[in-house]
Enzyme design. Structure first.
Site, mmCIF file in Angstrom:
data_model
loop_
_atom_site.group_PDB
_atom_site.id
_atom_site.type_symbol
_atom_site.label_atom_id
_atom_site.label_comp_id
_atom_site.label_asym_id
_atom_site.label_seq_id
_atom_site.Cartn_x
_atom_site.Cartn_y
_atom_site.Cartn_z
ATOM 1 N N CYS A 2 9.536 -10.125 -7.890
ATOM 2 C CA CYS A 2 8.220 -10.731 -7.693
ATOM 3 C C CYS A 2 7.313 -9.938 -6.753
ATOM 4 O O CYS A 2 7.721 -9.526 -5.678
ATOM 5 C CB CYS A 2 8.341 -12.148 -7.141
ATOM 6 N N ARG A 31 7.244 -4.996 -10.048
ATOM 7 C CA ARG A 31 8.260 -5.822 -9.389
ATOM 8 C C ARG A 31 8.694 -6.991 -10.258
ATOM 9 O O ARG A 31 9.703 -7.644 -9.969
ATOM 10 C CB ARG A 31 7.727 -6.349 -8.061
ATOM 11 N N TRP A 81 9.197 -12.468 -11.506
ATOM 12 C CA TRP A 81 10.425 -12.141 -12.216
ATOM 13 C C TRP A 81 11.277 -13.403 -12.066
ATOM 14 O O TRP A 81 11.766 -13.709 -10.986
ATOM 15 C CB TRP A 81 11.110 -10.934 -11.581
ATOM 16 N N GLY A 108 12.012 -14.468 -3.987
ATOM 17 C CA GLY A 108 13.349 -14.726 -3.466
ATOM 18 C C GLY A 108 13.956 -15.954 -4.113
ATOM 19 O O GLY A 108 13.511 -16.393 -5.179
ATOM 20 N N GLU A 490 23.217 9.006 -15.753
ATOM 21 C CA GLU A 490 21.789 8.732 -15.568
ATOM 22 C C GLU A 490 21.051 8.850 -16.919
ATOM 23 O O GLU A 490 20.174 8.041 -17.215
ATOM 24 C CB GLU A 490 21.212 9.706 -14.528
ATOM 25 N N LYS A 494 18.925 5.770 -18.531
ATOM 26 C CA LYS A 494 17.505 5.864 -18.925
ATOM 27 C C LYS A 494 17.325 5.384 -20.363
ATOM 28 O O LYS A 494 16.381 4.684 -20.676
ATOM 29 C CB LYS A 494 16.977 7.307 -18.800
ATOM 30 N N GLU A 497 17.725 1.550 -20.614
ATOM 31 C CA GLU A 497 16.595 0.838 -20.000
ATOM 32 C C GLU A 497 15.326 0.942 -20.820
ATOM 33 O O GLU A 497 14.602 -0.032 -20.984
ATOM 34 C CB GLU A 497 16.259 1.466 -18.643
ATOM 35 N N HIS A 513 40.922 10.624 -23.178
ATOM 36 C CA HIS A 513 41.654 9.459 -22.669
ATOM 37 C C HIS A 513 41.102 8.164 -23.250
ATOM 38 O O HIS A 513 41.372 7.084 -22.712
ATOM 39 C CB HIS A 513 41.606 9.449 -21.142
ATOM 40 N N LYS A 616 11.476 -3.676 -10.720
ATOM 41 C CA LYS A 616 11.729 -2.436 -10.004
ATOM 42 C C LYS A 616 12.498 -2.651 -8.705
ATOM 43 O O LYS A 616 13.401 -1.908 -8.381
ATOM 44 C CB LYS A 616 10.413 -1.719 -9.729
#
Ligand code: F6R
Length: 621
Positions: A2, A31, A81, A108, A490, A494, A497, A513, A616
């Site tokens: 948020c 956010r 969010w 929060g 990474e 990416k 996401e 393996h 984020k």
């Protein structure tokens, strides 16, 4: 999560409060972006003007366009969010008191909200949303009814709340006041001329001021156009630390690029160069001024633990290879949320390195606190000034990537790796594990990296083309060894996401393996090939891995160093990157993977700046 913005300024009611708040929300939308809302305080009148809308900020902007709000003197705004309650218009913030005179926004989780809600319902209050935040609005209204002082009312309610929160409140009775409270959730103050700001981070107000105040834990702040007063939750005055934000407001704009992600990928040469800037004295020795930690403490360190989440943790994994090699200190890398809850062995000889772009990731913050409680020295590698993690750490090494707006991290990753290299070389210098000329040589090699990264970006036409042709792909695997292993992970992250494609990164040596069972005709596999100029066995082993998967039908997409012709017989596609010392290679080899994910997602018509379900700054555990 948020994003929160507060503004107070105009002595005369006008449109500026709304303009500032909407501008701030736009910069904070990374956010959270499942709903947004604003509340304006008119100069006179008995009710606040509010608007809120599910969906991205653009929906709220359209609503405001269709139904303009009256002029105001103060405003608060929120981009959400969702935690409690679905992302609907009703659950969007602000939440109001029953009489509409008071509005609250929140970032929060209020953990004791169920019992507080029951208490309110028993007292006859009707709650209209499913959120934990609405409870706070009614509690503050009740406190205000007894003591009509908004600061005191918010303070008294803050003392009753469990969980994490940043709260902002406004009241019609106080047209030039915004009050904020924070507990384990971010809030910074922007200092203007005849106007003041509150924001989840400095991006909220850098278009207007770079002068800011850092707030500590459990503090309440009251801003008017000309004053800022800070107290603890008991009302004792507190001195807040002033700082100047060194980000340029233009850095948080798209600057002609189609997306923030594209722009931030292009920012990477600068992010690395700026992170390296000013770190040596006239004799070429490394001096990390913002390190603020006693050299004697660093000399006696016998173990380093890097704690971080997501991309920042992969930066930590790259750092492990470099720091262990240069300093001969054992380095563990652990996801912050796992570290915190496994009773880690930490003592005064442990250096914990917390890596975080935002400086607000709750999992990392909790791990920092835990490490310090156990007696460790905590050094933060952070990008955002005024954030909580550096404030709560013993030392900080800032990355200078500038504001990162796209939700998925790119330039911050490169800057984190660069800062970690600087730390490793600094420790090697301090502890004498490398000769000064070896350190100087490595620093010179690092200084060549921005140009090499630029070359990868400039030469990315082929990777873009291949990505576009793969818009229908269902799964992509990524293989790497040594520092190529975190790069593989990474690259996979990416792609997940941005393009919502199943992707996994493996250590190439692990292939036989188990993961090799996934290989079938046409399975796309990226392989990050180490330099043939490094340890030869590493290079040839990865070449063997490529052959093994190619023999089983994989489509091989190879990232290799310029001049490496050994890969050609086994590669369906080759993406060359400039020659680089082995340990520094991630700074170039990850770039084609970022571009691949961005381009493929764009080809699928997806929003690369704001992927679904993500936020984020993950400020809840
Ligand atoms: C991935 C990504 C996340 C963050 C993680 C930590 O693209 O952005 O995995 O790296 O949430 O965030 P910070 O660095 O702010 O602590």
């Amino acid at each position: 999560m948020c994003g929160i913005v507060g503004y107070v300024g105009a002595q005369q009611a006008n449109g500026r409060p709304l303009e500032v708040v909407m501008g701030g929300l736009k910069r904070l939308e990374y956010r959270g972006y499942d709903s947004a809302g604003v509340a304006l305080v008119p100069q006179e009148g008995r009710a606040l003007a509010t608007a809120k809308k599910a969906g991205k900020l653009a929906n709220l902007a359209a609503e405001l366009e269709a139904t303009p709000l009256p002029a105001a003197t103060a405003a608060i705004g929120h981009t959400r969010w969702a935690t409690h309650g679905a992302p609907t218009d009703v659950n969007a913030h602000p939440h109001l008191s029953e009489d509409g005179a008071l509005a609250v926004i929140h970032n929060g989780i209020i953990e004791n909200f169920a019992e507080l809600r029951a208490e309110l319902e028993a007292a006859g209050v009707t709650l209209t949303s499913e959120t934990d935040t609405e409870v706070v609005a009614h509690l503050v209204a009740a406190a205000y009814a007894t003591t009509p002082d908004l600061t005191e009312a918010l303070r008294s309610v803050a003392r009753r709340l469990h969980g994490t929160f940043t709260l902002l409140a406004v009241h019609v009775d106080a047209p030039d006041v915004v009050v904020g409270a924070r507990h384990d959730s971010p809030l910074v103050v922007g200092l203007g001329d005849g106007e003041n700001y509150l924001g989840s981070d400095v991006a909220a107000f850098i278009a207007h001021t770079r002068e800011a105040l850092e707030l500590g834990q459990d503090q309440v702040v009251t801003i008017t156009p000309t004053t800022v007063s800070v107290t603890d939750f008991d009302g004792n005055p507190v001195e807040a630390r002033r700082f100047t934000v060194d980000w340029d407001a233009a850095a948080a704009e798209k600057g002609g690029f189609g997306s923030f992600m594209d722009k931030e990928i292009h920012d990477q040469p600068h992010a690395v160069a700026d992170t390296l800037l000013g770190r040596t004295d006239t004799t070429g020795r490394l001096v990390l001024d913002d390190l603020r930690v006693d050299e004697a403490v660093l000399r006696q360190v016998d173990k380093i633990i890097v704690i971080a989440c997501g991309t920042a943790a992969y930066a930590g994994q790259v750092a492990k290879y470099a720091i262990e090699h240069w300093c001969r200190i054992p380095v563990e890398v652990e996801l912050a949320h796992e570290f915190r809850y496994r009773d880690p062995i930490v003592n005064s000889k442990t250096l914990v390195v917390a890596v975080s772009q935002s400086g607000e990731t709750m999992d990392t913050l909790m791990a920092v606190r835990h490490a310090r409680e156990q007696g460790a020295t905590v050094l933060a590698i952070v990008n955002t000034h005024g954030s909580t993690i550096p404030r709560e750490s013993d030392a900080v090494l800032y990355t200078h990537a500038g504001p990162e707006v796209a939700v998925a991290s790119t330039k911050a990753f490169l800057a984190q790796i660069t800062a970690a290299y600087l730390l490793g070389l600094y420790l090697a210098q301090l502890r004498g594990t490398k000769f000064p000329d070896e350190i100087a040589e490595m620093l010179d090699a690092l200084r060549e990296l921005p140009e090499k990264i630029q070359a990868v970006i400039d030469g990315a036409g082929h990777v873009r083309e291949v990505a576009r042709s793969m818009a229908d792909v269902a799964s992509v695997l990524f293989l790497g060894r040594h520092v190529g292993y975190p790069v593989a992970m990474e690259g996979a992250l990416k792609l997940k996401e941005l393009a919502y494609i199943h992707a996994e990164g493996f250590a190439a040596g692990e292939l036989k393996h188990g993961p090799i069972a996934l290989i079938e005709e046409g399975q796309a596999v990226f392989i990050i090939v180490p330099s043939p100029r490094g340890r030869d066995s590493l290079h040839s082993k990865v070449i063997s891995n490529i052959q093994e998967i190619r023999a089983r039908g994989a489509r091989t997409l190879v990232i290799a160093e310029e001049g490496d012709s050994d890969v050609l017989p086994f590669a369906d596609e080759v993406f060359y990157v400039p020659q680089t010392p082995v340990l520094l290679a991630p700074l170039v080899s990850v770039v084609p993977l970022q571009i691949f994910a961005m381009e493929l997602a764009t080809a699928k018509g997806l929003d690369v700046d704001q992927p679904r379900n993500l936020a984020k700054s993950v400020t809840v555990e």
